[in-house]
Design a protein around this motif. Structure first.
Motif, PDB file in Angstrom:
ATOM      1  N   PRO A  87      43.171  91.545  59.476  1.00 51.12           N
ATOM      2  CA  PRO A  87      43.848  90.583  58.611  1.00 51.12           C
ATOM      3  C   PRO A  87      45.280  90.987  58.302  1.00 51.12           C
ATOM      4  CG  PRO A  87      42.408  91.976  57.315  1.00 51.12           C
ATOM      5  CD  PRO A  87      42.198  92.356  58.749  1.00 51.12           C
ATOM      6  N   GLU A  88      46.135  89.992  58.197  1.00 50.87           N
ATOM      7  CA  GLU A  88      47.521  90.185  57.774  1.00 50.87           C
ATOM      8  C   GLU A  88      47.906  89.077  56.816  1.00 50.87           C
ATOM      9  OE1 GLU A  88      50.507  90.770  60.816  1.00 50.87           O
ATOM     10  OE2 GLU A  88      49.159  92.056  61.966  1.00 50.87           O
ATOM     11  N   GLY A  89      48.805  89.426  55.921  1.00 52.29           N
ATOM     12  CA  GLY A  89      49.450  88.465  55.055  1.00 52.29           C
ATOM     13  C   GLY A  89      50.936  88.716  55.159  1.00 52.29           C
ATOM     14  N   CYS A  90      51.722  87.964  54.430  1.00 55.50           N
ATOM     15  CA  CYS A  90      53.171  88.101  54.504  1.00 55.50           C
ATOM     16  C   CYS A  90      53.787  87.639  53.190  1.00 55.50           C
ATOM     17  CB  CYS A  90      53.711  87.268  55.659  1.00 55.50           C
ATOM     18  SG  CYS A  90      55.491  87.398  55.892  1.00 55.50           S
ATOM     19  N   SER A  92      56.526  86.369  52.832  1.00 52.38           N
ATOM     20  CA  SER A  92      57.280  85.133  53.060  1.00 52.38           C
ATOM     21  C   SER A  92      56.393  83.928  53.360  1.00 52.38           C
ATOM     22  CB  SER A  92      58.275  85.318  54.215  1.00 52.38           C
ATOM     23  OG  SER A  92      59.295  86.209  53.836  1.00 52.38           O
ATOM     24  N   ILE A  93      55.085  84.142  53.362  1.00 54.19           N
ATOM     25  CA  ILE A  93      54.148  83.043  53.606  1.00 54.19           C
ATOM     26  C   ILE A  93      53.060  83.127  52.541  1.00 54.19           C
ATOM     27  CG2 ILE A  93      52.619  81.907  55.249  1.00 54.19           C
ATOM     28  CD1 ILE A  93      54.162  83.316  57.485  1.00 54.19           C
ATOM     29  N   ALA A  94      53.336  82.532  51.421  1.00 53.17           N
ATOM     30  CA  ALA A  94      52.424  82.607  50.278  1.00 53.17           C
ATOM     31  C   ALA A  94      51.092  81.936  50.605  1.00 53.17           C
ATOM     32  CB  ALA A  94      53.056  81.938  49.064  1.00 53.17           C
ATOM     33  N   LYS A  95      50.023  82.551  50.136  1.00 52.48           N
ATOM     34  CA  LYS A  95      48.671  81.995  50.139  1.00 52.48           C
ATOM     35  C   LYS A  95      47.970  81.981  51.488  1.00 52.48           C
ATOM     36  CE  LYS A  95      49.516  79.110  46.119  1.00 52.48           C
ATOM     37  NZ  LYS A  95      49.554  77.749  45.603  1.00 52.48           N
ATOM     38  N   LEU A  96      48.645  82.385  52.577  1.00 52.43           N
ATOM     39  CA  LEU A  96      47.982  82.394  53.879  1.00 52.43           C
ATOM     40  C   LEU A  96      47.786  83.812  54.374  1.00 52.43           C
ATOM     41  CD1 LEU A  96      49.719  79.512  55.888  1.00 52.43           C
ATOM     42  CD2 LEU A  96      47.552  79.448  54.626  1.00 52.43           C
ATOM     43  N   ASN A  97      46.648  84.059  54.969  1.00 53.00           N
ATOM     44  CA  ASN A  97      46.375  85.274  55.725  1.00 53.00           C
ATOM     45  C   ASN A  97      45.894  84.847  57.093  1.00 53.00           C
ATOM     46  OD1 ASN A  97      47.013  86.840  53.514  1.00 53.00           O
ATOM     47  ND2 ASN A  97      45.031  87.838  53.366  1.00 53.00           N
ATOM     48  N   TYR A 150      43.801  81.479  57.374  1.00 56.57           N
ATOM     49  CA  TYR A 150      43.011  80.983  56.268  1.00 56.57           C
ATOM     50  C   TYR A 150      43.805  81.034  54.975  1.00 56.57           C
ATOM     51  CZ  TYR A 150      41.905  85.942  56.946  1.00 56.57           C
ATOM     52  OH  TYR A 150      41.985  87.284  57.196  1.00 56.57           O
ATOM     53  N   ASP A 151      43.485  80.105  54.100  1.00 55.92           N
ATOM     54  CA  ASP A 151      44.153  79.960  52.811  1.00 55.92           C
ATOM     55  C   ASP A 151      43.452  80.874  51.814  1.00 55.92           C
ATOM     56  OD1 ASP A 151      45.066  79.162  50.287  1.00 55.92           O
ATOM     57  OD2 ASP A 151      45.225  77.057  50.884  1.00 55.92           O
ATOM     58  N   VAL A 152      44.126  81.963  51.422  1.00 51.65           N
ATOM     59  CA  VAL A 152      43.498  82.924  50.514  1.00 51.65           C
ATOM     60  C   VAL A 152      43.344  82.373  49.106  1.00 51.65           C
ATOM     61  CG1 VAL A 152      44.095  84.981  51.826  1.00 51.65           C
ATOM     62  CG2 VAL A 152      45.684  84.120  50.113  1.00 51.65           C
ATOM     63  N   SER A 153      44.082  81.347  48.749  1.00 55.75           N
ATOM     64  CA  SER A 153      43.940  80.775  47.406  1.00 55.75           C
ATOM     65  C   SER A 153      42.630  80.012  47.274  1.00 55.75           C
ATOM     66  CB  SER A 153      45.125  79.859  47.082  1.00 55.75           C
ATOM     67  OG  SER A 153      45.091  78.699  47.890  1.00 55.75           O
ATOM     68  N   LYS A 154      42.013  79.658  48.399  1.00 48.76           N
ATOM     69  CA  LYS A 154      40.745  78.925  48.369  1.00 48.76           C
ATOM     70  C   LYS A 154      39.550  79.829  48.651  1.00 48.76           C
ATOM     71  CE  LYS A 154      42.868  74.595  49.695  1.00 48.76           C
ATOM     72  NZ  LYS A 154      42.995  73.552  50.694  1.00 48.76           N
ATOM     73  N   ARG A 155      39.826  81.124  48.859  1.00 45.86           N
ATOM     74  CA  ARG A 155      38.756  82.076  49.139  1.00 45.86           C
ATOM     75  C   ARG A 155      37.924  82.277  47.886  1.00 45.86           C
ATOM     76  NH1 ARG A 155      38.400  87.680  48.555  1.00 45.86           N
ATOM     77  NH2 ARG A 155      40.485  87.693  47.696  1.00 45.86           N
ATOM     78  N   PRO A 156      36.612  82.276  48.015  1.00 47.73           N
ATOM     79  CA  PRO A 156      35.768  82.510  46.826  1.00 47.73           C
ATOM     80  C   PRO A 156      36.041  83.907  46.247  1.00 47.73           C
ATOM     81  CG  PRO A 156      34.444  81.779  48.706  1.00 47.73           C
ATOM     82  CD  PRO A 156      35.826  82.045  49.208  1.00 47.73           C
ATOM     83  N   ARG A 157      36.108  84.004  44.951  1.00 49.88           N
ATOM     84  CA  ARG A 157      36.310  85.286  44.280  1.00 49.88           C
ATOM     85  C   ARG A 157      35.004  86.078  44.284  1.00 49.88           C
ATOM     86  NH1 ARG A 157      40.792  85.837  40.896  1.00 49.88           N
ATOM     87  NH2 ARG A 157      39.595  87.220  39.588  1.00 49.88           N
ATOM     88  N   THR A 158      35.157  87.401  44.304  1.00 54.84           N
ATOM     89  CA  THR A 158      33.986  88.262  44.202  1.00 54.84           C
ATOM     90  C   THR A 158      34.102  89.047  42.911  1.00 54.84           C
ATOM     91  OG1 THR A 158      35.080  90.025  45.426  1.00 54.84           O
ATOM     92  CG2 THR A 158      33.761  88.482  46.704  1.00 54.84           C
TER      93      THR A 158
END
Length: 161
Positions: A87-90, A92-97, A150-158
């Motif tokens: 997995p990577e995020g950035c 400069s690209i909010a909310k996406l991994n 994938y949109d990390v803002s929509k990922r279910p919280r644990t």
């Protein structure tokens, strides 16, 4: 030092090939200092100058291990081997991994803030960080090469988050 604004996709500076640095002076030192402060403030592990709106071949990386902060000017990946998918995020690209396939080991050559040549061998997470930041210098975003996004803002919280 100052915290700089991190530009967001689709800002055109993120799609340019950044210019080689030819002057190793106080302006470069200030840029490196500001980039490190900005990266730490944003809780990132790497930052490239185009992400703060400066089209220059400059990166900072700190993956949180004993190596600490690495500054590199005009970095170039000269060797790579192995393969990893992760997995990577950035910043400069909010909310996406995304899941990105990268080399497992890299050798990166460049210069320090004073123009002295440096070479770093990196593996696993640090290798991923260097490849991600060097891609920024060539106008490539992780979303261009990700096998899935994938949109990390929509990922279910644990529990514990």
């Amino acid at each position: 030092m100052a915290i700089r604004l991190i530009v967001q996709d689709p800002d055109p500076v993120l799609r340019e090939r950044a210019a080689e640095v030819t002057k190793f002076n106080s302006n470069l030192h200030k840029l490196l200092n500001d980039m490190a402060e900005t990266m730490y403030d944003a809780e990132g592990v790497g930052l490239a100058a185009p992400q703060v709106g400066i089209s220059k071949r400059v990166i900072v990386v700190d993956v949180g291990d004993d190596t600490g902060l690495i500054e590199m000017v005009n970095p170039e990946i000269v060797e790579s081997s192995g393969e990893q998918l992760g997995p990577e995020g950035c910043l400069s690209i909010a909310k996406l991994n995304g899941d990105v396939r990268r080399a497992l080991h890299v050798k990166v050559k460049g210069f320090d803030r004073n123009g002295a040549p440096i070479e770093i061998e990196a593996s696993e997470f640090m290798a991923r960080a260097f490849q991600h930041e060097v891609d920024h210098l060539n106008g490539v975003l992780f979303t261009d090469i990700a096998e899935s996004i994938y949109d990390v803002s929509k990922r279910p919280r644990t529990d514990g988050e």
